[in-house]
Write a protein that holds these residues in place. Structure first.
Motif, mmCIF file in Angstrom:
data_model
loop_
_atom_site.group_PDB
_atom_site.id
_atom_site.type_symbol
_atom_site.label_atom_id
_atom_site.label_comp_id
_atom_site.label_asym_id
_atom_site.label_seq_id
_atom_site.Cartn_x
_atom_site.Cartn_y
_atom_site.Cartn_z
ATOM 1 N N GLY A 13 38.430 34.796 41.242
ATOM 2 C CA GLY A 13 37.049 35.195 41.024
ATOM 3 C C GLY A 13 36.789 36.576 41.596
ATOM 4 N N VAL A 14 35.599 37.076 41.377
ATOM 5 C CA VAL A 14 35.240 38.404 41.850
ATOM 6 C C VAL A 14 34.578 38.299 43.219
ATOM 7 C CG1 VAL A 14 32.959 38.395 40.770
ATOM 8 C CG2 VAL A 14 34.135 40.571 41.168
ATOM 9 N N CYS A 15 34.785 39.283 44.068
ATOM 10 C CA CYS A 15 34.097 39.323 45.355
ATOM 11 C C CYS A 15 32.624 39.675 45.138
ATOM 12 C CB CYS A 15 34.741 40.367 46.266
ATOM 13 S SG CYS A 15 36.469 40.051 46.652
ATOM 14 N N LYS A 16 31.775 39.180 46.026
ATOM 15 C CA LYS A 16 30.341 39.438 45.897
ATOM 16 C C LYS A 16 29.918 40.536 46.859
ATOM 17 C CE LYS A 16 29.216 34.756 44.360
ATOM 18 N NZ LYS A 16 28.439 33.518 44.629
ATOM 19 N N GLY A 17 29.142 41.488 46.333
ATOM 20 C CA GLY A 17 28.670 42.597 47.143
ATOM 21 C C GLY A 17 27.977 43.625 46.287
ATOM 22 N N ILE A 18 27.464 44.655 46.915
ATOM 23 C CA ILE A 18 26.773 45.736 46.201
ATOM 24 C C ILE A 18 27.756 46.861 45.939
ATOM 25 C CG2 ILE A 18 24.921 47.438 46.323
ATOM 26 C CD1 ILE A 18 23.437 45.504 48.193
ATOM 27 N N VAL A 19 27.955 47.172 44.676
ATOM 28 C CA VAL A 19 28.926 48.214 44.305
ATOM 29 C C VAL A 19 28.374 49.588 44.669
ATOM 30 C CG1 VAL A 19 30.170 49.299 42.414
ATOM 31 C CG2 VAL A 19 29.900 46.811 42.452
ATOM 32 N N LYS A 20 29.129 50.305 45.480
ATOM 33 C CA LYS A 20 28.771 51.662 45.880
ATOM 34 C C LYS A 20 29.706 52.701 45.288
ATOM 35 C CE LYS A 20 26.946 50.394 50.469
ATOM 36 N NZ LYS A 20 27.098 50.683 51.924
ATOM 37 N N ASN A 21 30.901 52.276 44.893
ATOM 38 C CA ASN A 21 31.963 53.239 44.615
ATOM 39 C C ASN A 21 32.946 52.650 43.612
ATOM 40 O OD1 ASN A 21 33.996 55.260 44.921
ATOM 41 N ND2 ASN A 21 34.965 54.045 46.524
ATOM 42 N N SER A 22 33.191 53.375 42.532
ATOM 43 C CA SER A 22 34.164 52.896 41.540
ATOM 44 C C SER A 22 35.512 53.599 41.675
ATOM 45 C CB SER A 22 33.616 53.123 40.125
ATOM 46 O OG SER A 22 33.439 54.509 39.874
ATOM 47 N N ALA A 27 39.108 51.652 43.382
ATOM 48 C CA ALA A 27 39.109 50.188 43.477
ATOM 49 C C ALA A 27 40.372 49.603 42.852
ATOM 50 C CB ALA A 27 37.858 49.620 42.810
ATOM 51 N N GLY A 28 40.783 50.127 41.697
ATOM 52 C CA GLY A 28 42.006 49.642 41.062
ATOM 53 C C GLY A 28 43.247 49.952 41.884
ATOM 54 N N ASP A 29 43.272 51.133 42.493
ATOM 55 C CA ASP A 29 44.399 51.500 43.359
ATOM 56 C C ASP A 29 44.468 50.576 44.568
ATOM 57 O OD1 ASP A 29 44.553 53.687 41.602
ATOM 58 O OD2 ASP A 29 43.223 54.859 42.884
ATOM 59 N N SER A 30 43.303 50.219 45.087
ATOM 60 C CA SER A 30 43.251 49.312 46.235
ATOM 61 C C SER A 30 43.762 47.935 45.849
ATOM 62 C CB SER A 30 41.805 49.216 46.751
ATOM 63 O OG SER A 30 41.326 50.492 47.119
ATOM 64 N N MET A 31 43.443 47.493 44.632
ATOM 65 C CA MET A 31 43.947 46.207 44.161
ATOM 66 C C MET A 31 45.473 46.228 44.097
ATOM 67 S SD MET A 31 43.175 44.127 40.614
ATOM 68 C CE MET A 31 41.900 43.035 41.240
ATOM 69 N N VAL A 32 46.042 47.325 43.611
ATOM 70 C CA VAL A 32 47.503 47.453 43.574
ATOM 71 C C VAL A 32 48.078 47.367 44.977
ATOM 72 C CG1 VAL A 32 49.400 49.049 43.090
ATOM 73 C CG2 VAL A 32 47.586 48.753 41.406
ATOM 74 N N GLY A 63 44.849 41.372 46.685
ATOM 75 C CA GLY A 63 44.535 42.478 45.790
ATOM 76 C C GLY A 63 43.074 42.490 45.395
ATOM 77 N N THR A 64 42.531 41.310 45.087
ATOM 78 C CA THR A 64 41.121 41.206 44.709
ATOM 79 C C THR A 64 40.223 41.619 45.871
ATOM 80 O OG1 THR A 64 41.606 39.409 43.155
ATOM 81 C CG2 THR A 64 39.336 39.611 43.909
ATOM 82 N N ALA A 65 40.555 41.167 47.074
ATOM 83 C CA ALA A 65 39.760 41.520 48.249
ATOM 84 C C ALA A 65 39.816 43.019 48.533
ATOM 85 C CB ALA A 65 40.249 40.737 49.466
ATOM 86 N N ALA A 66 40.995 43.613 48.388
ATOM 87 C CA ALA A 66 41.140 45.053 48.640
ATOM 88 C C ALA A 66 40.357 45.865 47.617
ATOM 89 C CB ALA A 66 42.618 45.437 48.619
ATOM 90 N N GLY A 67 40.422 45.455 46.343
ATOM 91 C CA GLY A 67 39.653 46.150 45.318
ATOM 92 C C GLY A 67 38.161 46.045 45.575
ATOM 93 N N GLY A 68 37.701 44.861 45.953
ATOM 94 C CA GLY A 68 36.291 44.684 46.262
ATOM 95 C C GLY A 68 35.855 45.468 47.477
ATOM 96 N N ALA A 69 36.715 45.523 48.479
ATOM 97 C CA ALA A 69 36.380 46.248 49.709
ATOM 98 C C ALA A 69 36.153 47.731 49.442
ATOM 99 C CB ALA A 69 37.490 46.062 50.741
#
Length: 299
Positions: free
Chosen positions: A237-246, A249-254, A273-279
């Motif tokens: 699933g997707v992490c919940k939060g307010i998106v500030k920055n696009s 995020a994909g690099d963080s998931m990798v 990977g999902t948590a890192a992308g969301g963070a």
């Protein structure tokens, strides 16, 4: 050792303002500078997760020196080929009522510099991981990913490729350890629009049939889907939060997936990977270890 390649590094200058008015003087309410480029982003997030890596690629001029010194100050091993002319890019990221980016072109990369990069890649050892991410500068051959993977072919080196369309399709024959298109990019590769999870899984498996060992598909608000090298499907699933920055995020998931997969646990790798992308998406800059851990506990 994990190696990342960033052909065209940059200093990302990020500014926030309430409203961007063209043709007028605009004043920022927030500004910050980050060292950018997809491979660099991966290395920075790996570093947050306690995983060492070496960044490869090309830098030039005073901006290139700033990138190298900045990465080293973070404890990251920067091993770039220095170009004799030009300057590494400064990319301007304007976050106002809409998000606008102005990306620089970057310096010219000549044949001698490319040979120097190949020589560095020849030093990789069995068991190492190489992460290739991002677009290719105009001064490099369009098949540079293929050339690199062909050069490493037959060696026990894991390759990760985060690219799109033909750039990705053309390297599948070299059996990359991981590829990470998003659901829209997946559909573009087959000339169709994918609407359901079932369709995304079907076409992700087609990429696996073409040679990819692990296929990770990011699906924005719908989370992520992984077909692992054992043929098992994992959905996060997707992490919940307010998106500030696009950006990043994909690099963080990798980075999170690679770090999480070191012991072969792909279910955990997908979650990390999902948590890192969301963070990263919920932060002004790239993910921190604290934010990743916080989100990981919610998955």
């Amino acid at each position: 050792m994990i190696y990342t390649v960033t052909f065209n590094p940059a200093i990302d200058y990020v500014v926030r303002m309430d409203d961007l008015k063209l043709g007028e003087v605009n004043r920022a309410s927030y500004e910050a500078m980050f060292f950018g480029g997809k491979g660099i982003n991966v290395s920075i997030v790996l570093n947050e997760l306690g995983i060492k890596s070496r960044t490869l690629g090309f830098t030039a001029g005073f901006t290139g020196e700033a990138i190298e010194n900045g990465l080293r100050s973070m404890g990251i091993d920067a091993d770039f080929v220095r170009l004799e002319k030009g300057n590494s890019r400064i990319n301007v990221k304007i976050k106002a009522n809409e998000e606008t980016e102005i990306n620089g072109q970057g310096p010219h990369i000549d044949d001698n510099a490319l040979t120097s990069l190949f020589e560095k890649l020849d030093n990789l050892k069995d068991g190492d991981t190489l992460i290739l991410a991002g677009s290719i500068p105009n001064s490099l051959p369009s098949d540079i990913y293929e050339k690199i993977m062909q050069r490493l072919s037959g060696r026990n080196i894991k390759t990760v490729v985060d690219a799109t369309k033909d750039l990705l399709l053309n390297v599948l024959k070299y059996k990359p350890f991981l590829i990470k298109p998003n659901n829209h990019e997946l559909g573009e590769m087959f000339g169709i629009k994918l609407s359901t999870i079932e369709e995304i899984e079907e076409y992700a498996r087609k990429l696996q049939e073409k040679g990819a060992r692990n296929v990770l598909i990011s699906m924005a608000g719908d989370g992520a889907l992984l077909i692992d090298e054992n043929g098992k499907t994992h959905i996060s699933g997707v992490c919940k939060g307010i998106v500030k920055n696009s950006v990043g995020a994909g690099d963080s998931m990798v980075a999170g997936f690679v770090a999480g997969s070191l012991d072969g646990n792909y279910e955990y790798a997908l979650k990390l990977g999902t948590a890192a992308g969301g963070a990263t998406a919920f932060s002004d800059g790239l993910a921190t270890k604290e934010k990743i851990t916080e989100l990981l506990n919610t998955l």
